[in-house]
Design a protein around this motif. Sequence first.
Motif, PDB file in Angstrom:
ATOM      1  N   ARG A   8      40.208  44.653  49.689  1.00 20.49           N
ATOM      2  CA  ARG A   8      40.069  44.505  48.245  1.00 20.49           C
ATOM      3  C   ARG A   8      38.685  43.967  47.905  1.00 20.49           C
ATOM      4  O   ARG A   8      38.077  43.248  48.707  1.00 20.49           O
ATOM      5  CB  ARG A   8      41.118  43.528  47.716  1.00 20.49           C
ATOM      6  N   PRO A   9      38.172  44.277  46.727  1.00 20.00           N
ATOM      7  CA  PRO A   9      36.885  43.684  46.326  1.00 20.00           C
ATOM      8  C   PRO A   9      36.969  42.160  46.375  1.00 20.00           C
ATOM      9  O   PRO A   9      38.045  41.588  46.185  1.00 20.00           O
ATOM     10  CB  PRO A   9      36.700  44.169  44.882  1.00 20.00           C
ATOM     11  N   VAL A  10      35.837  41.537  46.627  1.00 23.20           N
ATOM     12  CA  VAL A  10      35.778  40.077  46.701  1.00 23.20           C
ATOM     13  C   VAL A  10      34.861  39.571  45.590  1.00 23.20           C
ATOM     14  O   VAL A  10      33.746  40.056  45.440  1.00 23.20           O
ATOM     15  CB  VAL A  10      35.240  39.618  48.079  1.00 23.20           C
ATOM     16  N   SER A  17      35.692  26.795  40.134  1.00 24.50           N
ATOM     17  CA  SER A  17      35.871  27.762  39.042  1.00 24.50           C
ATOM     18  C   SER A  17      37.351  28.049  38.874  1.00 24.50           C
ATOM     19  O   SER A  17      38.122  28.013  39.825  1.00 24.50           O
ATOM     20  CB  SER A  17      35.152  29.074  39.366  1.00 24.50           C
ATOM     21  N   ASN A  18      37.720  28.364  37.669  1.00 25.47           N
ATOM     22  CA  ASN A  18      39.119  28.680  37.402  1.00 25.47           C
ATOM     23  C   ASN A  18      39.259  30.199  37.269  1.00 25.47           C
ATOM     24  O   ASN A  18      39.804  30.704  36.303  1.00 25.47           O
ATOM     25  CB  ASN A  18      39.581  27.961  36.125  1.00 25.47           C
ATOM     26  N   THR A  19      38.727  30.923  38.254  1.00 22.04           N
ATOM     27  CA  THR A  19      38.696  32.384  38.201  1.00 22.04           C
ATOM     28  C   THR A  19      39.940  32.953  38.848  1.00 22.04           C
ATOM     29  O   THR A  19      40.331  32.533  39.936  1.00 22.04           O
ATOM     30  CB  THR A  19      37.438  32.916  38.927  1.00 22.04           C
ATOM     31  N   ARG A  20      40.546  33.917  38.164  1.00 25.13           N
ATOM     32  CA  ARG A  20      41.715  34.609  38.721  1.00 25.13           C
ATOM     33  C   ARG A  20      41.511  36.096  38.540  1.00 25.13           C
ATOM     34  O   ARG A  20      40.892  36.538  37.581  1.00 25.13           O
ATOM     35  CB  ARG A  20      42.986  34.171  38.000  1.00 25.13           C
ATOM     36  N   SER A  21      42.062  36.884  39.461  1.00 25.73           N
ATOM     37  CA  SER A  21      41.971  38.335  39.335  1.00 25.73           C
ATOM     38  C   SER A  21      43.127  38.979  40.085  1.00 25.73           C
ATOM     39  O   SER A  21      43.436  38.583  41.209  1.00 25.73           O
ATOM     40  CB  SER A  21      40.650  38.842  39.915  1.00 25.73           C
ATOM     41  N   ALA A  24      40.932  41.678  42.604  1.00 26.38           N
ATOM     42  CA  ALA A  24      39.991  41.242  43.643  1.00 26.38           C
ATOM     43  C   ALA A  24      40.457  39.939  44.275  1.00 26.38           C
ATOM     44  O   ALA A  24      41.281  39.216  43.726  1.00 26.38           O
ATOM     45  CB  ALA A  24      38.602  41.064  43.040  1.00 26.38           C
ATOM     46  N   ARG A  25      39.903  39.660  45.445  1.00 21.51           N
ATOM     47  CA  ARG A  25      40.126  38.370  46.099  1.00 21.51           C
ATOM     48  C   ARG A  25      39.042  37.425  45.616  1.00 21.51           C
ATOM     49  O   ARG A  25      37.910  37.834  45.392  1.00 21.51           O
ATOM     50  CB  ARG A  25      40.044  38.548  47.612  1.00 21.51           C
ATOM     51  N   ILE A  26      39.380  36.180  45.488  1.00 21.29           N
ATOM     52  CA  ILE A  26      38.433  35.180  44.999  1.00 21.29           C
ATOM     53  C   ILE A  26      38.055  34.262  46.157  1.00 21.29           C
ATOM     54  O   ILE A  26      38.916  33.695  46.808  1.00 21.29           O
ATOM     55  CB  ILE A  26      39.046  34.330  43.864  1.00 21.29           C
ATOM     56  N   PHE A  27      36.749  34.152  46.431  1.00 21.76           N
ATOM     57  CA  PHE A  27      36.244  33.174  47.393  1.00 21.76           C
ATOM     58  C   PHE A  27      35.412  32.166  46.620  1.00 21.76           C
ATOM     59  O   PHE A  27      34.478  32.553  45.909  1.00 21.76           O
ATOM     60  CB  PHE A  27      35.370  33.839  48.460  1.00 21.76           C
ATOM     61  N   GLU A  28      35.765  30.891  46.758  1.00 19.75           N
ATOM     62  CA  GLU A  28      34.977  29.833  46.133  1.00 19.75           C
ATOM     63  C   GLU A  28      33.966  29.308  47.145  1.00 19.75           C
ATOM     64  O   GLU A  28      34.267  29.193  48.328  1.00 19.75           O
ATOM     65  CB  GLU A  28      35.878  28.694  45.658  1.00 19.75           C
TER      66      GLU A  28
END
Length: 198
Positions: A8-10, A17-21, A24-28
């Motif tokens: 999946r896109p990263v 960050s309060n990023t959700r998707s 895509a996968r979220i890497f902090e």
Amino acid sequence: LSDVPAHRPVLLVPRGSNTRSGLARIFESDQFEHIAKTKAAGLPVTTMPETILLLARDTDANPVTRVFDEALIGGKLDLDAMSATIDREAGRRTPGTPLLRRLTSSRRPGAPARSSAYLERLLEEVLRDPRLPQWTREYEFSLDGVPSRVDCFVSSSRVVIEADGRNWHTKGEDFESDRRRDNALVAQGIQVIRFTYE
């Protein structure tokens, strides 16, 4: 890169960050400001070394190695930039960095070569299994009128087995000629199987 496994896109975001998707996968990253970026189709994206580092965090060694080599052979990866990216992660226990450090050092010109004779002996030990068909070591033949040799030929199965024991730099230089020979063998109905140290 053609060898990137299904992934999946990263999205890489600053830590906290309060990023959700859902796509895509979220890497902090607490190193977000130091991560090298470039642009692709107008979008900010990670550079090739950063992208390979992200891939190595959660992907098996074999696909990461294939991606690394494809990028390097294709001129898309600079080893000094890869080293700088790995060095930034020193002391952080980032998954994948030990593998990337080994790949980077072994692909530099002048990297020590391992003995191909040793790898060929290991291959012979495996092939001595009595359940396997008869094979010929150091099989010589003519390919389009040019004398050639393969490490092992299993005539009953029409299979060539090669032990790639050269160092990566030499392997890179011989990559094209090896593939031409492999393709010529395949065109004659002979399957080619290659084994490396990895």
